[in-house]
Design a protein around this motif. Sequence first.
Motif, PDB file in Angstrom:
ATOM      1  N   ALA A   1      19.006  -0.237  10.202  1.00  0.00           N
ATOM      2  CA  ALA A   1      20.608  -0.812  10.014  1.00  0.00           C
ATOM      3  C   ALA A   1      20.327  -1.869   9.255  1.00  0.00           C
ATOM      4  CB  ALA A   1      21.014  -1.348  11.097  1.00  0.00           C
ATOM      5  N   PRO A   2      19.590  -3.341   9.334  1.00  0.00           N
ATOM      6  CA  PRO A   2      19.780  -4.268   8.200  1.00  0.00           C
ATOM      7  C   PRO A   2      18.508  -3.404   6.885  1.00  0.00           C
ATOM      8  CG  PRO A   2      19.010  -4.685  10.425  1.00  0.00           C
ATOM      9  CD  PRO A   2      18.819  -3.084  10.269  1.00  0.00           C
ATOM     10  N   LEU A   3      18.060  -2.345   7.396  1.00  0.00           N
ATOM     11  CA  LEU A   3      17.199  -2.203   5.862  1.00  0.00           C
ATOM     12  C   LEU A   3      18.423  -1.638   4.540  1.00  0.00           C
ATOM     13  CD1 LEU A   3      13.541  -0.972   6.623  1.00  0.00           C
ATOM     14  CD2 LEU A   3      14.600  -3.210   5.680  1.00  0.00           C
ATOM     15  N   MET A   4      19.897  -0.656   5.393  1.00  0.00           N
ATOM     16  CA  MET A   4      20.269  -0.195   4.433  1.00  0.00           C
ATOM     17  C   MET A   4      21.268  -1.416   4.140  1.00  0.00           C
ATOM     18  SD  MET A   4      20.379   3.082   7.183  1.00  0.00           S
ATOM     19  CE  MET A   4      22.330   3.626   6.906  1.00  0.00           C
ATOM     20  N   ILE A   5      21.531  -1.701   4.673  1.00  0.00           N
ATOM     21  CA  ILE A   5      22.676  -2.880   4.696  1.00  0.00           C
ATOM     22  C   ILE A   5      22.090  -4.046   3.341  1.00  0.00           C
ATOM     23  CG2 ILE A   5      23.826  -5.051   5.776  1.00  0.00           C
ATOM     24  CD1 ILE A   5      24.214  -3.329   7.994  1.00  0.00           C
ATOM     25  N   ASP A   6      20.781  -4.097   4.009  1.00  0.00           N
ATOM     26  CA  ASP A   6      20.082  -5.087   2.390  1.00  0.00           C
ATOM     27  C   ASP A   6      20.284  -4.694   1.566  1.00  0.00           C
ATOM     28  OD1 ASP A   6      19.910  -7.603   3.938  1.00  0.00           O
ATOM     29  OD2 ASP A   6      18.092  -7.573   4.561  1.00  0.00           O
ATOM     30  N   ALA A   7      19.893  -3.332   1.795  1.00  0.00           N
ATOM     31  CA  ALA A   7      19.923  -2.512   0.023  1.00  0.00           C
ATOM     32  C   ALA A   7      21.167  -2.651  -0.576  1.00  0.00           C
ATOM     33  CB  ALA A   7      19.369  -0.890   0.687  1.00  0.00           C
TER      34      ALA A   7
ATOM     35  N   ARG B   1      12.554   0.705   2.575  1.00  0.00           N
ATOM     36  CA  ARG B   1      11.775   0.374   1.993  1.00  0.00           C
ATOM     37  C   ARG B   1      11.105  -0.009   3.534  1.00  0.00           C
ATOM     38  NH1 ARG B   1      12.197   3.637  -0.890  1.00  0.00           N
ATOM     39  NH2 ARG B   1      12.236   4.142  -3.388  1.00  0.00           N
ATOM     40  N   CYS B   2       9.289   0.436   3.997  1.00  0.00           N
ATOM     41  CA  CYS B   2       8.746  -0.213   5.298  1.00  0.00           C
ATOM     42  C   CYS B   2       8.995  -1.751   4.686  1.00  0.00           C
ATOM     43  CB  CYS B   2       7.574   0.677   5.185  1.00  0.00           C
ATOM     44  SG  CYS B   2       6.066  -0.415   6.802  1.00  0.00           S
ATOM     45  N   GLU B   3       8.778  -2.399   5.560  1.00  0.00           N
ATOM     46  CA  GLU B   3       8.688  -4.518   5.539  1.00  0.00           C
ATOM     47  C   GLU B   3       7.918  -4.772   5.308  1.00  0.00           C
ATOM     48  OE1 GLU B   3      12.460  -5.964   8.006  1.00  0.00           O
ATOM     49  OE2 GLU B   3      12.194  -3.995   8.582  1.00  0.00           O
ATOM     50  N   GLU B   4       6.765  -3.835   5.895  1.00  0.00           N
ATOM     51  CA  GLU B   4       5.120  -3.868   6.163  1.00  0.00           C
ATOM     52  C   GLU B   4       4.282  -3.527   5.224  1.00  0.00           C
ATOM     53  OE1 GLU B   4       4.314  -5.205   9.444  1.00  0.00           O
ATOM     54  OE2 GLU B   4       2.514  -6.361   7.788  1.00  0.00           O
ATOM     55  N   CYS B   5       4.787  -2.737   4.171  1.00  0.00           N
ATOM     56  CA  CYS B   5       4.241  -1.582   3.667  1.00  0.00           C
ATOM     57  C   CYS B   5       4.746  -1.421   2.157  1.00  0.00           C
ATOM     58  CB  CYS B   5       2.720   0.005   3.995  1.00  0.00           C
ATOM     59  SG  CYS B   5       3.714   1.442   4.643  1.00  0.00           S
TER      60      CYS B   5
ATOM     61  N   LEU C   1       0.648  -1.265  -0.228  1.00  0.00           N
ATOM     62  CA  LEU C   1      -0.149  -0.143  -0.275  1.00  0.00           C
ATOM     63  C   LEU C   1       0.873   1.292   0.330  1.00  0.00           C
ATOM     64  CD1 LEU C   1      -2.808  -0.257   2.616  1.00  0.00           C
ATOM     65  CD2 LEU C   1      -3.518  -0.730   0.243  1.00  0.00           C
ATOM     66  N   GLY C   2       2.032   1.272   0.638  1.00  0.00           N
ATOM     67  CA  GLY C   2       2.794   2.345   0.805  1.00  0.00           C
ATOM     68  C   GLY C   2       3.465   2.619  -0.044  1.00  0.00           C
ATOM     69  N   GLU C   3       4.195   1.586  -0.873  1.00  0.00           N
ATOM     70  CA  GLU C   3       4.742   2.242  -2.408  1.00  0.00           C
ATOM     71  C   GLU C   3       3.598   2.353  -3.632  1.00  0.00           C
ATOM     72  OE1 GLU C   3       6.446  -2.520  -3.344  1.00  0.00           O
ATOM     73  OE2 GLU C   3       7.628  -1.016  -4.908  1.00  0.00           O
ATOM     74  N   VAL C   4       2.939   1.783  -3.609  1.00  0.00           N
ATOM     75  CA  VAL C   4       1.801   2.511  -4.240  1.00  0.00           C
ATOM     76  C   VAL C   4       1.484   4.063  -4.149  1.00  0.00           C
ATOM     77  CG1 VAL C   4      -1.243   2.172  -5.337  1.00  0.00           C
ATOM     78  CG2 VAL C   4       0.194   0.130  -4.475  1.00  0.00           C
ATOM     79  N   ALA C   5       1.457   4.084  -2.859  1.00  0.00           N
ATOM     80  CA  ALA C   5       0.547   5.870  -2.847  1.00  0.00           C
ATOM     81  C   ALA C   5       2.310   6.453  -3.154  1.00  0.00           C
ATOM     82  CB  ALA C   5       0.485   5.867  -1.371  1.00  0.00           C
ATOM     83  N   GLY C   6       3.255   5.852  -3.078  1.00  0.00           N
ATOM     84  CA  GLY C   6       4.585   6.414  -3.516  1.00  0.00           C
ATOM     85  C   GLY C   6       4.743   6.629  -5.062  1.00  0.00           C
ATOM     86  N   PHE C   7       4.381   5.961  -5.924  1.00  0.00           N
ATOM     87  CA  PHE C   7       4.286   5.484  -7.477  1.00  0.00           C
ATOM     88  C   PHE C   7       3.551   6.847  -7.859  1.00  0.00           C
ATOM     89  CE2 PHE C   7       6.164   1.463  -6.607  1.00  0.00           C
ATOM     90  CZ  PHE C   7       7.327   1.478  -7.763  1.00  0.00           C
ATOM     91  N   VAL C   8       2.142   6.650  -7.200  1.00  0.00           N
ATOM     92  CA  VAL C   8       1.022   7.704  -7.295  1.00  0.00           C
ATOM     93  C   VAL C   8       1.732   9.161  -7.264  1.00  0.00           C
ATOM     94  CG1 VAL C   8      -1.370   8.884  -6.295  1.00  0.00           C
ATOM     95  CG2 VAL C   8      -0.620   6.387  -6.714  1.00  0.00           C
TER      96      VAL C   8
ATOM     97  N   ALA D   1       3.695   5.195   7.112  1.00  0.00           N
ATOM     98  CA  ALA D   1       2.248   5.683   5.753  1.00  0.00           C
ATOM     99  C   ALA D   1       1.349   4.365   6.695  1.00  0.00           C
ATOM    100  CB  ALA D   1       2.612   4.190   4.655  1.00  0.00           C
ATOM    101  N   CYS D   2       2.863   3.567   7.800  1.00  0.00           N
ATOM    102  CA  CYS D   2       1.030   2.611   7.980  1.00  0.00           C
ATOM    103  C   CYS D   2       1.667   1.945   9.732  1.00  0.00           C
ATOM    104  CB  CYS D   2       1.746   0.988   7.876  1.00  0.00           C
ATOM    105  SG  CYS D   2       3.303  -0.167   7.803  1.00  0.00           S
ATOM    106  N   SER D   3       2.972   3.084   9.676  1.00  0.00           N
ATOM    107  CA  SER D   3       3.313   3.332  11.684  1.00  0.00           C
ATOM    108  C   SER D   3       4.128   2.149  11.937  1.00  0.00           C
ATOM    109  CB  SER D   3       1.620   3.716  12.650  1.00  0.00           C
ATOM    110  OG  SER D   3       1.465   4.282  12.427  1.00  0.00           O
ATOM    111  N   HIS D   4       4.786   1.183  11.190  1.00  0.00           N
ATOM    112  CA  HIS D   4       5.621  -0.403  11.644  1.00  0.00           C
ATOM    113  C   HIS D   4       7.035   0.014  11.596  1.00  0.00           C
ATOM    114  CE1 HIS D   4       7.090  -4.166  10.769  1.00  0.00           C
ATOM    115  NE2 HIS D   4       7.406  -3.550  10.548  1.00  0.00           N
ATOM    116  N   VAL D   5       7.048  -0.027  13.185  1.00  0.00           N
ATOM    117  CA  VAL D   5       8.349  -0.351  13.700  1.00  0.00           C
ATOM    118  C   VAL D   5       9.703  -1.346  13.671  1.00  0.00           C
ATOM    119  CG1 VAL D   5       9.661   0.998  15.901  1.00  0.00           C
ATOM    120  CG2 VAL D   5       7.326   1.958  15.506  1.00  0.00           C
ATOM    121  N   ASP D   6      10.332  -0.891  13.375  1.00  0.00           N
ATOM    122  CA  ASP D   6      11.497  -2.050  13.102  1.00  0.00           C
ATOM    123  C   ASP D   6      13.209  -1.229  12.741  1.00  0.00           C
ATOM    124  OD1 ASP D   6      13.270  -4.850  13.380  1.00  0.00           O
ATOM    125  OD2 ASP D   6      11.206  -5.327  12.327  1.00  0.00           O
TER     126      ASP D   6
END
Length: 343
Positions: A259-265, A216-220, A144-151, A251-256
């Motif tokens: 660092a792992p997201l940056m390293i994955d990217a 990107r948020c892992e949830e949305c 959902l959050g990704e779609v909002a970004g695209f729009v 966008a969805c309040s998910h918390v995590d």
Amino acid sequence: MATLDLDADKLQENALTSIRLGIEDFQRSQVALDQGGDPARALSAVRNLFAGVLLLFKYKIAISVDEPSDASSLIFNPPEVLPHSDGNGGVEWKPSGNFKRTTIDVATIQKRFKGFNIDVDWKIINKLQDCRNHLEHLHPANTLGEVAGFVAELFPVLRDFVQIQLNKQPAELLGAAWPTMLESHNFYVKISAECAAAWANADIPEQMQPWLYACRCEECGSSLLSPHPEDLEEGYGVDRQDDIFRYQCMACSHVDLIAPLMIDALNDAYDYDPRDGGEPGVEDCYECGRSTFIIQEQECSWCHATLDYSQCKVCEEPLNQDDQMNGGLCGYHLHVYEKMRDD
Ligand SMILES: [Zn+2]
Ligand SMILES: [Zn+2]
Ligand SMILES: [Zn+2]
């Protein structure tokens, strides 16, 4: 060679209908189920927007020529051109059959635009296409959050295209869909800027900065990630407390953890396929232990660790992290040296 009839006005009408439907779907997708929304509509939002934008592009191609028959020859897929013997030892290239009933795809639209000097930001169109392709395999709620970004990103592309290429006002052409896109875009830009400003106080290692923007948020799937206010308040820094520093999705309040997201990217960007003879681009850093040591640069993007010995003292072959124990020699010359010493 017969061409098919093409009604340019009909193309435009279909394009606008598709975009309007896409925006309606988008609006419904952003409202929670219990509030009358329907997150599952995210998929049809992207499908409709994508189809609408492509139709609008085809419309532009169709009105770039005077003759309707020329227009249809540009929009419908041409017959295959095959070689035939001319009976005298030469070759003749002839189209086999007529124009097909199918219309041109994204790649061909791109070629037609080039040929007619029509300018478009293809990066965002290709992104929309990627999004559509991978949405088919995902649960819509996860994107959902990704779609909002695209729009939001599609907005300026569509605005410029309508104004510059079609010489029309987007508000007139797109009706009620327009303010929705505008609002979504402005919201996105505003929150994006707020997030960037907040991260500036979170001590992200400098060379990791570019990867923050790829998170990107892992949830949305939203890219609207902000540093968690509590962690900022505590005075934590991502460079020092990457095992506890959290992001919060706007966008969805998910918390995590961020660092792992940056390293994955970073690792995704250096992704390689050994089957293609590729070499790994990143390895674990011997200093800090993170998967952030860029082999080509022989430097860690996180802790800035570099090599004490970058090349063999004897043969000048480049050394890597594994060779640092050899006192500046490559594996071969270390072996030669040890042999000499033992003899
Ligand atoms: Zn989220
Ligand atoms: Zn390191
Ligand atoms: Zn050597």
